[in-house]
Write a protein that holds these residues in place. Structure first.
Motif, PDB file in Angstrom:
ATOM      1  N   SER A  12       0.830  -1.203   0.000  1.00 17.47           N
ATOM      2  CA  SER A  12       0.000   0.000   0.000  1.00 17.47           C
ATOM      3  C   SER A  12       0.861   1.247   0.000  1.00 17.47           C
ATOM      4  N   GLU A  13       0.322   2.331  -0.498  1.00 15.79           N
ATOM      5  CA  GLU A  13       1.073   3.575  -0.624  1.00 15.79           C
ATOM      6  C   GLU A  13       1.577   4.119   0.713  1.00 15.79           C
ATOM      7  N   PRO A  14       0.764   4.129   1.788  1.00 13.01           N
ATOM      8  CA  PRO A  14       1.275   4.676   3.061  1.00 13.01           C
ATOM      9  C   PRO A  14       2.496   3.928   3.600  1.00 13.01           C
ATOM     10  N   THR A  15       2.517   2.601   3.458  1.00 10.46           N
ATOM     11  CA  THR A  15       3.642   1.841   4.006  1.00 10.46           C
ATOM     12  C   THR A  15       4.807   1.737   3.040  1.00 10.46           C
ATOM     13  N   SER A  16       4.634   2.239   1.813  1.00 12.34           N
ATOM     14  CA  SER A  16       5.731   2.170   0.851  1.00 12.34           C
ATOM     15  C   SER A  16       6.661   3.366   0.974  1.00 12.34           C
ATOM     16  N   ARG A  17       6.317   4.296   1.852  1.00  8.74           N
ATOM     17  CA  ARG A  17       7.150   5.485   2.041  1.00  8.74           C
ATOM     18  C   ARG A  17       7.639   5.567   3.479  1.00  8.74           C
ATOM     19  N   LEU A  18       8.775   6.191   3.663  1.00  6.71           N
ATOM     20  CA  LEU A  18       9.314   6.406   5.002  1.00  6.71           C
ATOM     21  C   LEU A  18       8.546   7.530   5.688  1.00  6.71           C
ATOM     22  N   ALA A  19       8.372   7.409   6.988  1.00  3.90           N
ATOM     23  CA  ALA A  19       7.668   8.449   7.744  1.00  3.90           C
ATOM     24  C   ALA A  19       8.649   9.539   8.137  1.00  3.90           C
ATOM     25  N   LEU A  20       8.412  10.749   7.667  1.00  3.24           N
ATOM     26  CA  LEU A  20       9.357  11.841   7.878  1.00  3.24           C
ATOM     27  C   LEU A  20       8.818  12.810   8.915  1.00  3.24           C
ATOM     28  N   ASN A  21       9.490  12.885  10.053  1.00  2.00           N
ATOM     29  CA  ASN A  21       9.123  13.836  11.096  1.00  2.00           C
ATOM     30  C   ASN A  21       9.360  15.263  10.595  1.00  2.00           C
ATOM     31  N   THR A  34       7.070  18.025   3.036  1.00  2.00           N
ATOM     32  CA  THR A  34       5.762  17.373   3.017  1.00  2.00           C
ATOM     33  C   THR A  34       5.773  16.056   2.253  1.00  2.00           C
ATOM     34  N   ASP A  35       6.746  15.878   1.373  1.00  2.00           N
ATOM     35  CA  ASP A  35       6.820  14.657   0.572  1.00  2.00           C
ATOM     36  C   ASP A  35       7.782  13.673   1.224  1.00  2.00           C
ATOM     37  N   ALA A  36       7.273  12.571   1.758  1.00  2.00           N
ATOM     38  CA  ALA A  36       8.146  11.564   2.372  1.00  2.00           C
ATOM     39  C   ALA A  36       8.839  10.767   1.274  1.00  2.00           C
ATOM     40  N   PRO A  37      10.120  10.406   1.457  1.00  2.00           N
ATOM     41  CA  PRO A  37      10.844   9.646   0.426  1.00  2.00           C
ATOM     42  C   PRO A  37      10.331   8.215   0.336  1.00  2.00           C
ATOM     43  N   LEU A  42      14.473   5.123  -5.893  1.00  2.00           N
ATOM     44  CA  LEU A  42      15.217   6.342  -5.597  1.00  2.00           C
ATOM     45  C   LEU A  42      14.272   7.526  -5.482  1.00  2.00           C
ATOM     46  N   PRO A  43      14.444   8.386  -4.481  1.00  2.00           N
ATOM     47  CA  PRO A  43      13.617   9.596  -4.399  1.00  2.00           C
ATOM     48  C   PRO A  43      13.826  10.473  -5.637  1.00  2.00           C
ATOM     49  N   ASP A  44      12.839  11.318  -5.916  1.00  2.00           N
ATOM     50  CA  ASP A  44      12.954  12.211  -7.071  1.00  2.00           C
ATOM     51  C   ASP A  44      14.030  13.269  -6.858  1.00  2.00           C
ATOM     52  N   GLY A  45      14.207  13.671  -5.621  1.00  2.00           N
ATOM     53  CA  GLY A  45      15.186  14.718  -5.339  1.00  2.00           C
ATOM     54  C   GLY A  45      15.955  14.428  -4.069  1.00  2.00           C
ATOM     55  N   PRO A  46      16.913  15.276  -3.718  1.00  2.00           N
ATOM     56  CA  PRO A  46      17.744  15.048  -2.523  1.00  2.00           C
ATOM     57  C   PRO A  46      17.046  15.426  -1.233  1.00  2.00           C
ATOM     58  N   LEU A  47      17.572  14.924  -0.147  1.00  2.00           N
ATOM     59  CA  LEU A  47      17.171  15.307   1.207  1.00  2.00           C
ATOM     60  C   LEU A  47      18.330  16.043   1.860  1.00  2.00           C
ATOM     61  N   PRO A  49      21.218  16.468   4.511  1.00  2.00           N
ATOM     62  CA  PRO A  49      21.974  15.380   5.142  1.00  2.00           C
ATOM     63  C   PRO A  49      21.467  15.017   6.530  1.00  2.00           C
ATOM     64  N   ALA A  50      21.050  16.019   7.306  1.00  3.72           N
ATOM     65  CA  ALA A  50      20.555  15.722   8.656  1.00  3.72           C
ATOM     66  C   ALA A  50      19.287  14.880   8.604  1.00  3.72           C
ATOM     67  N   SER A  51      18.424  15.155   7.617  1.00  8.75           N
ATOM     68  CA  SER A  51      17.184  14.392   7.482  1.00  8.75           C
ATOM     69  C   SER A  51      17.482  12.962   7.068  1.00  8.75           C
ATOM     70  N   ALA A  52      18.353  12.795   6.077  1.00  7.49           N
ATOM     71  CA  ALA A  52      18.702  11.449   5.628  1.00  7.49           C
ATOM     72  C   ALA A  52      19.334  10.652   6.762  1.00  7.49           C
ATOM     73  N   TYR A  53      20.216  11.286   7.514  1.00 12.62           N
ATOM     74  CA  TYR A  53      20.852  10.607   8.643  1.00 12.62           C
ATOM     75  C   TYR A  53      19.821  10.146   9.655  1.00 12.62           C
ATOM     76  N   GLN A  54      18.896  11.034  10.019  1.00 11.89           N
ATOM     77  CA  GLN A  54      17.943  10.700  11.068  1.00 11.89           C
ATOM     78  C   GLN A  54      17.015   9.574  10.647  1.00 11.89           C
ATOM     79  N   LEU A  55      16.615   9.561   9.375  1.00 13.53           N
ATOM     80  CA  LEU A  55      15.753   8.484   8.887  1.00 13.53           C
ATOM     81  C   LEU A  55      16.451   7.130   9.026  1.00 13.53           C
ATOM     82  N   VAL A  56      17.706   7.064   8.587  1.00  9.42           N
ATOM     83  CA  VAL A  56      18.444   5.809   8.665  1.00  9.42           C
ATOM     84  C   VAL A  56      18.728   5.445  10.119  1.00  9.42           C
TER      85      VAL A  56
END
Length: 472
Positions: A12-21, A34-37, A42-47, A49-56
């Protein structure tokens, strides 16, 4: 565990994306966030670095605590200085020996140190290389054994003779992979009674003119016991006297080759035995280095066929290479040299003895609880295996493993292979960094859960094959 594959089409679409605080944003918690990766493309654009780090970082919090992982043999603690050195070298490609000559020199020194440690007849002439771990090192050793056999038996090999390799059923899976990938018959000696590894008589009995070698394990992953390398060599000496069949021995010392030289000095298992042609070890196990580094050594150039060594003109330098991998970081080799330099023989002796003392101490306390029977006592590798006592009917080893996991302890429960599938055990690996204080906490947690397990009416596990957590 299946091979990696893409997500199911019904995801499903909601679980196919990462939840971005929203607060992961650099400045404005709303703007641009507003757009979760997506998870699986591959995401359409960059995040930022702090956001990418926190997600991982947040997702990795669900991993187990490596320091409490009593299943793995792999090093989980090093000194901060080693970590700094590794970070300084992680961008160096080990294969670029002409570009990074000092890293190449440190690798050469490590090989020389191991050749001396393992009593090569002439350490200056012993040959070897670093690898990504013992699995690759075993592949290289197996390739050398097969090629030497093929050279000695060229006519019969061309006529269809199939080479075989003799080993205990307790070998690490890399040896089964080797036999599969390189078309060698795996002759496995099953377990019998209280013998949980290869013995000399059984090894010699399976050898014939097509045997490329016998693999002897210095430290079985199933129970931590050493296989009798000297006895196996003696049995093969007798076989040669009777039949003329000359079978070399490879010692898989993934763990024990970095333990026995320091705290079992009287044990003869290495190049002092003329029949031992090659040895491997894992630098990232009791070599005390973070993963992944291994080592493969041959007693002399005669044991490593020259045609297996490639000489590559790479970046302006003539570079001999034998490893299966080409590009890999130099950080782990540098860390191995640092650890050799930092500890020396006395330092390694102190570290390995401390691990063995802790293993033996825990084993004795586990036995004293009365609910378990020890198979090994941690007096070879700092590892011991145990099962439930014959009169225990309310729980099994899988219940114990599952309940220990609730406290953060990762202790594998698994069944033994042929012909002891009836035996299910727990295994505890004690490594540097697993201190006496942690050992005390482990014993206390085990005591605490036993009081609850004893009140069960029966074991919770119904399918033991599905419950096993031993995969290495």
């Amino acid at each position: 565990m299946p091979l990696h594959k893409g997500p199911a089409a019904t995801t499903s679409e909601p679980t196919s994306r990462l939840a971005l605080n929203p607060f992961f944003g650099q400045a404005n918690p709303v703007g641009g966030m507003t757009d979760a990766p997506p998870r699986h493309r591959l995401p359409d654009g960059p995040l930022p670095p702090a956001s990418a780090y926190q997600l991982v970082h947040d997702e990795l919090m669900l991993d187990g605590n490596s320091r409490l992982n009593l299943a793995t043999f792999v090093t989980t603690w090093m000194e901060p200085q080693a970590g700094v050195l590794m970070s300084e070298c992680r961008d160096k490609n080990m294969i670029d020996k002409d570009e990074y000559p000092r890293t190449a020199e440190l690798e050469r020194r490590c090989v020389a140190m191991l050749a001396d440690l393992w009593n090569a007849p002439d350490p200056s002439s012993a040959v070897g290389c670093s690898t990504t771990g013992s699995s690759e090192a075993c592949m290289l050793a197996g390739m050398a054994l097969k090629r030497r056999w093929a050279q000695r038996n060229a006519d019969r090999y061309r006529a269809g003779a199939r080479p075989n390799l003799v080993m205990g059923v307790n070998v690490q899976v890399c040896w089964e992979k080797f036999c599969n990938f390189w078309e060698v018959e795996a002759r496995l000696v099953p377990m019998a009674g209280d013998r949980f590894h290869l013995d000399a008589e059984s090894a010699a009995a399976l050898c014939d003119e097509n045997t490329i070698g016998v693999v002897a394990i210095l430290g079985s992953t199933f129970d931590g016991s050493y296989e009798p390398v000297a006895e196996i060599c003696a049995a093969l000496d007798a076989l040669q006297e009777r039949t003329g069949i000359d079978v070399p021995v490879h010692v898989d010392g993934a763990s024990g080759a970095m333990v026995a030289p320091f705290i079992d000095e009287d044990l003869v298992w290495d190049f002092r035995l003329p029949r031992v042609s090659s040895i491997n070890t894992s630098g990232h196990k009791y070599g005390l280095v973070y993963p992944g580094v291994g080592w493969a050594l041959w007693r002399s150039p005669a044991e490593l066929p020259e045609e297996l060594v490639f000489r590559v003109n790479y970046l302006g330098g003539d570079m001999p290479t034998f490893a299966l991998n080409f590009s890999r970081p130099g950080a782990q080799v540098v860390a191995q040299y640092y650890t050799f330099l930092r500890l020396g023989r006395e330092g390694y002796r102190a570290v390995q003895q401390a691990s063995r003392d802790i293993a033996r101490g825990i084993a004795e306390r586990v036995e004293a609880m009365g609910d378990f029977r020890l198979l090994t006592r941690g007096d070879q590798l700092p590892v011991f295996a145990f099962t439930t006592a014959p009169d225990v009917t309310s729980f099994d080893v899988f219940d114990v493993s599952r309940r220990l996991r609730e406290r953060g302890w990762l202790v594998p429960a698994y069944t033994f292979p042929a012909d002891r599938e009836d035996l299910s055990v727990l295994r505890v690996v004690c490594r540097n960094g697993f201190s006496a204080d942690l050992a005390e906490l482990f014993v206390e947690d085990l005591k605490r859960l036993l009081s609850e397990l004893r009140r069960q009416s029966q074991p919770f596990t119904h399918d033991k094959s599905a419950a096993t957590s031993f995969h290495h």
